[in-house]
Design a protein around this motif. Structure first.
Motif, PDB file in Angstrom:
ATOM      1  N   LYS A  59       0.818  -1.204   0.000  1.00 15.70           N
ATOM      2  CA  LYS A  59       0.000   0.000   0.000  1.00 15.70           C
ATOM      3  C   LYS A  59       0.855   1.258   0.000  1.00 15.70           C
ATOM      4  O   LYS A  59       0.479   2.269  -0.572  1.00 15.70           O
ATOM      5  N   ASP A  60       2.014   1.204   0.643  1.00 22.13           N
ATOM      6  CA  ASP A  60       2.885   2.369   0.761  1.00 22.13           C
ATOM      7  C   ASP A  60       3.452   2.737  -0.611  1.00 22.13           C
ATOM      8  O   ASP A  60       4.120   1.934  -1.260  1.00 22.13           O
ATOM      9  N   LEU A  61       3.187   3.964  -1.070  1.00 21.59           N
ATOM     10  CA  LEU A  61       3.600   4.390  -2.402  1.00 21.59           C
ATOM     11  C   LEU A  61       5.121   4.452  -2.550  1.00 21.59           C
ATOM     12  O   LEU A  61       5.659   4.149  -3.617  1.00 21.59           O
ATOM     13  N   GLY A  62       5.817   4.853  -1.502  1.00 22.77           N
ATOM     14  CA  GLY A  62       7.276   4.890  -1.555  1.00 22.77           C
ATOM     15  C   GLY A  62       7.865   3.507  -1.740  1.00 22.77           C
ATOM     16  O   GLY A  62       8.773   3.306  -2.562  1.00 22.77           O
ATOM     17  N   ALA A  63       7.354   2.555  -0.983  1.00 24.08           N
ATOM     18  CA  ALA A  63       7.825   1.177  -1.091  1.00 24.08           C
ATOM     19  C   ALA A  63       7.489   0.611  -2.464  1.00 24.08           C
ATOM     20  O   ALA A  63       8.304  -0.080  -3.080  1.00 24.08           O
ATOM     21  N   LYS A  64       6.297   0.929  -2.969  1.00 27.88           N
ATOM     22  CA  LYS A  64       5.890   0.461  -4.297  1.00 27.88           C
ATOM     23  C   LYS A  64       6.843   0.977  -5.368  1.00 27.88           C
ATOM     24  O   LYS A  64       7.233   0.238  -6.273  1.00 27.88           O
ATOM     25  N   ALA A  65       7.241   2.236  -5.269  1.00 24.28           N
ATOM     26  CA  ALA A  65       8.137   2.827  -6.267  1.00 24.28           C
ATOM     27  C   ALA A  65       9.506   2.141  -6.246  1.00 24.28           C
ATOM     28  O   ALA A  65      10.085   1.856  -7.304  1.00 24.28           O
ATOM     29  N   ILE A  66      10.014   1.875  -5.060  1.00 26.04           N
ATOM     30  CA  ILE A  66      11.315   1.208  -4.930  1.00 26.04           C
ATOM     31  C   ILE A  66      11.242  -0.189  -5.536  1.00 26.04           C
ATOM     32  O   ILE A  66      12.122  -0.602  -6.295  1.00 26.04           O
ATOM     33  N   ILE A  67      10.196  -0.919  -5.205  1.00 19.82           N
ATOM     34  CA  ILE A  67      10.043  -2.282  -5.694  1.00 19.82           C
ATOM     35  C   ILE A  67       9.862  -2.297  -7.212  1.00 19.82           C
ATOM     36  O   ILE A  67      10.412  -3.145  -7.912  1.00 19.82           O
ATOM     37  N   LYS A  68       9.124  -1.338  -7.739  1.00 14.74           N
ATOM     38  CA  LYS A  68       8.927  -1.244  -9.195  1.00 14.74           C
ATOM     39  C   LYS A  68      10.275  -1.018  -9.895  1.00 14.74           C
ATOM     40  O   LYS A  68      10.546  -1.614 -10.944  1.00 14.74           O
ATOM     41  N   GLU A  69      11.119  -0.181  -9.325  1.00 10.20           N
ATOM     42  CA  GLU A  69      12.449   0.065  -9.895  1.00 10.20           C
ATOM     43  C   GLU A  69      13.288  -1.212  -9.868  1.00 10.20           C
ATOM     44  O   GLU A  69      13.990  -1.523 -10.836  1.00 10.20           O
ATOM     45  N   LEU A  70      13.212  -1.958  -8.773  1.00 16.60           N
ATOM     46  CA  LEU A  70      13.952  -3.215  -8.695  1.00 16.60           C
ATOM     47  C   LEU A  70      13.460  -4.208  -9.743  1.00 16.60           C
ATOM     48  O   LEU A  70      14.261  -4.909 -10.368  1.00 16.60           O
ATOM     49  N   ALA A  71      12.158  -4.263  -9.944  1.00 12.95           N
ATOM     50  CA  ALA A  71      11.596  -5.157 -10.968  1.00 12.95           C
ATOM     51  C   ALA A  71      12.125  -4.774 -12.346  1.00 12.95           C
ATOM     52  O   ALA A  71      12.464  -5.651 -13.159  1.00 12.95           O
ATOM     53  N   SER A  72      12.240  -3.475 -12.621  1.00 13.05           N
ATOM     54  CA  SER A  72      12.741  -3.047 -13.934  1.00 13.05           C
ATOM     55  C   SER A  72      14.209  -3.422 -14.114  1.00 13.05           C
ATOM     56  O   SER A  72      14.646  -3.724 -15.230  1.00 13.05           O
ATOM     57  N   GLU A  73      14.977  -3.450 -13.033  1.00 13.41           N
ATOM     58  CA  GLU A  73      16.368  -3.899 -13.114  1.00 13.41           C
ATOM     59  C   GLU A  73      16.438  -5.381 -13.470  1.00 13.41           C
ATOM     60  O   GLU A  73      17.324  -5.808 -14.222  1.00 13.41           O
ATOM     61  N   GLU A  74      15.511  -6.156 -12.938  1.00 13.61           N
ATOM     62  CA  GLU A  74      15.485  -7.586 -13.258  1.00 13.61           C
ATOM     63  C   GLU A  74      15.173  -7.788 -14.736  1.00 13.61           C
ATOM     64  O   GLU A  74      15.712  -8.695 -15.373  1.00 13.61           O
ATOM     65  N   VAL A  75      14.323  -6.936 -15.297  1.00 18.24           N
ATOM     66  CA  VAL A  75      14.012  -7.009 -16.729  1.00 18.24           C
ATOM     67  C   VAL A  75      15.281  -6.744 -17.544  1.00 18.24           C
ATOM     68  O   VAL A  75      15.547  -7.444 -18.532  1.00 18.24           O
ATOM     69  N   LYS A  76      16.070  -5.769 -17.140  1.00 12.14           N
ATOM     70  CA  LYS A  76      17.330  -5.486 -17.840  1.00 12.14           C
ATOM     71  C   LYS A  76      18.269  -6.685 -17.783  1.00 12.14           C
ATOM     72  O   LYS A  76      18.912  -7.031 -18.779  1.00 12.14           O
ATOM     73  N   HIS A  77      18.334  -7.320 -16.639  1.00  8.22           N
ATOM     74  CA  HIS A  77      19.176  -8.514 -16.511  1.00  8.22           C
ATOM     75  C   HIS A  77      18.681  -9.614 -17.440  1.00  8.22           C
ATOM     76  O   HIS A  77      19.483 -10.283 -18.104  1.00  8.22           O
ATOM     77  N   LYS A  78      17.362  -9.819 -17.461  1.00  6.03           N
ATOM     78  CA  LYS A  78      16.793 -10.839 -18.340  1.00  6.03           C
ATOM     79  C   LYS A  78      17.169 -10.568 -19.790  1.00  6.03           C
ATOM     80  O   LYS A  78      17.550 -11.484 -20.524  1.00  6.03           O
ATOM     81  N   GLU A  79      17.070  -9.311 -20.199  1.00  3.27           N
ATOM     82  CA  GLU A  79      17.381  -8.957 -21.588  1.00  3.27           C
ATOM     83  C   GLU A  79      18.848  -9.213 -21.913  1.00  3.27           C
ATOM     84  O   GLU A  79      19.164  -9.701 -23.004  1.00  3.27           O
ATOM     85  N   MET A  80      19.754  -8.896 -20.988  1.00  2.00           N
ATOM     86  CA  MET A  80      21.172  -9.162 -21.220  1.00  2.00           C
ATOM     87  C   MET A  80      21.425 -10.660 -21.380  1.00  2.00           C
ATOM     88  O   MET A  80      22.156 -11.083 -22.270  1.00  2.00           O
ATOM     89  N   ILE A  81      20.808 -11.449 -20.522  1.00  2.00           N
ATOM     90  CA  ILE A  81      21.015 -12.896 -20.566  1.00  2.00           C
ATOM     91  C   ILE A  81      20.382 -13.482 -21.821  1.00  2.00           C
ATOM     92  O   ILE A  81      20.980 -14.343 -22.478  1.00  2.00           O
ATOM     93  N   GLU A  82      19.196 -13.013 -22.173  1.00  2.00           N
ATOM     94  CA  GLU A  82      18.553 -13.488 -23.406  1.00  2.00           C
ATOM     95  C   GLU A  82      19.426 -13.187 -24.621  1.00  2.00           C
ATOM     96  O   GLU A  82      19.556 -14.031 -25.518  1.00  2.00           O
ATOM     97  N   GLU A  83      20.021 -12.018 -24.651  1.00  2.00           N
ATOM     98  CA  GLU A  83      20.918 -11.644 -25.755  1.00  2.00           C
ATOM     99  C   GLU A  83      22.128 -12.572 -25.793  1.00  2.00           C
ATOM    100  O   GLU A  83      22.556 -13.004 -26.868  1.00  2.00           O
ATOM    101  N   ALA A  84      22.673 -12.891 -24.632  1.00  2.00           N
ATOM    102  CA  ALA A  84      23.817 -13.802 -24.571  1.00  2.00           C
ATOM    103  C   ALA A  84      23.438 -15.190 -25.078  1.00  2.00           C
ATOM    104  O   ALA A  84      24.199 -15.813 -25.827  1.00  2.00           O
TER     105      ALA A  84
END
Length: 154
Positions: free
Chosen positions: A32-57
């Motif tokens: 529910k906390d908007l600050g926590a949601k924003a932090i977690i959303k940013e972390l999720a986007s970092e995981e997407v970047k990692h996935k893309e790097m690995i998929e490219e490899a």
């Protein structure tokens, strides 16, 4: 140590990154906390970047160029070693959410360090070491946010 091909290791890493993304999105959806949601959303986007790097490899069969410009120096504040909440709830404090995220990132760091050990002496070792550094960077970023929040509250 059991044998594993580089492709299998990359596929395991891809699966780990997908699970991390799903974990963060589930956590995001229940908070529910908007600050926590924003932090977690940013972390999720970092995981997407990692996935893309690995998929490219996996797709190209080349890992030598991925993340080679990355440099990061930091020390672990040790916050991720604190006792974690046993159950994730929608009304968790930001501190608890951050501690869970830190532990998750620290576990990911260990995962990549173990893969680096399996591929010692190869280009794959360097790739997995850089991924471990990425995860440590995320953990340290979360620790700094945590430290700022706790410091500001006290």
């Amino acid at each position: 140590m059991s044998e594993i091909t580089l492709k299998e290791a990359l596929e395991d890493a891809l699966h780990k990154e997908q699970m991390a993304y799903e974990f963060y999105m589930q956590l995001h959806d229940m908070l529910k906390d908007l600050g926590a949601k924003a932090i977690i959303k940013e972390l999720a986007s970092e995981e997407v970047k990692h996935k893309e790097m690995i998929e490219e490899a996996i797709k190209t069969g080349k890992i030598e160029h991925i993340g080679m410009e990355t440099k990061y120096y930091s020390s672990d504040l040790g916050i991720s070693k604190m006792v974690l909440p046993q159950v994730i709830t929608d009304d968790m404090s930001v501190q608890d959410v951050l501690r869970i995220a830190m532990k998750h990132e620290d576990n990911s760091r260990v995962f990549y360090e173990k893969l680096a050990e399996k591929f010692a002496g190869s280009e794959a070792e360097e790739f997995f070491r850089r991924m471990a550094v990425e995860e440590a960077t995320h953990r340290n970023k979360i620790q700094n946010i945590y430290d700022d929040i706790v410091y500001n509250e006290n």
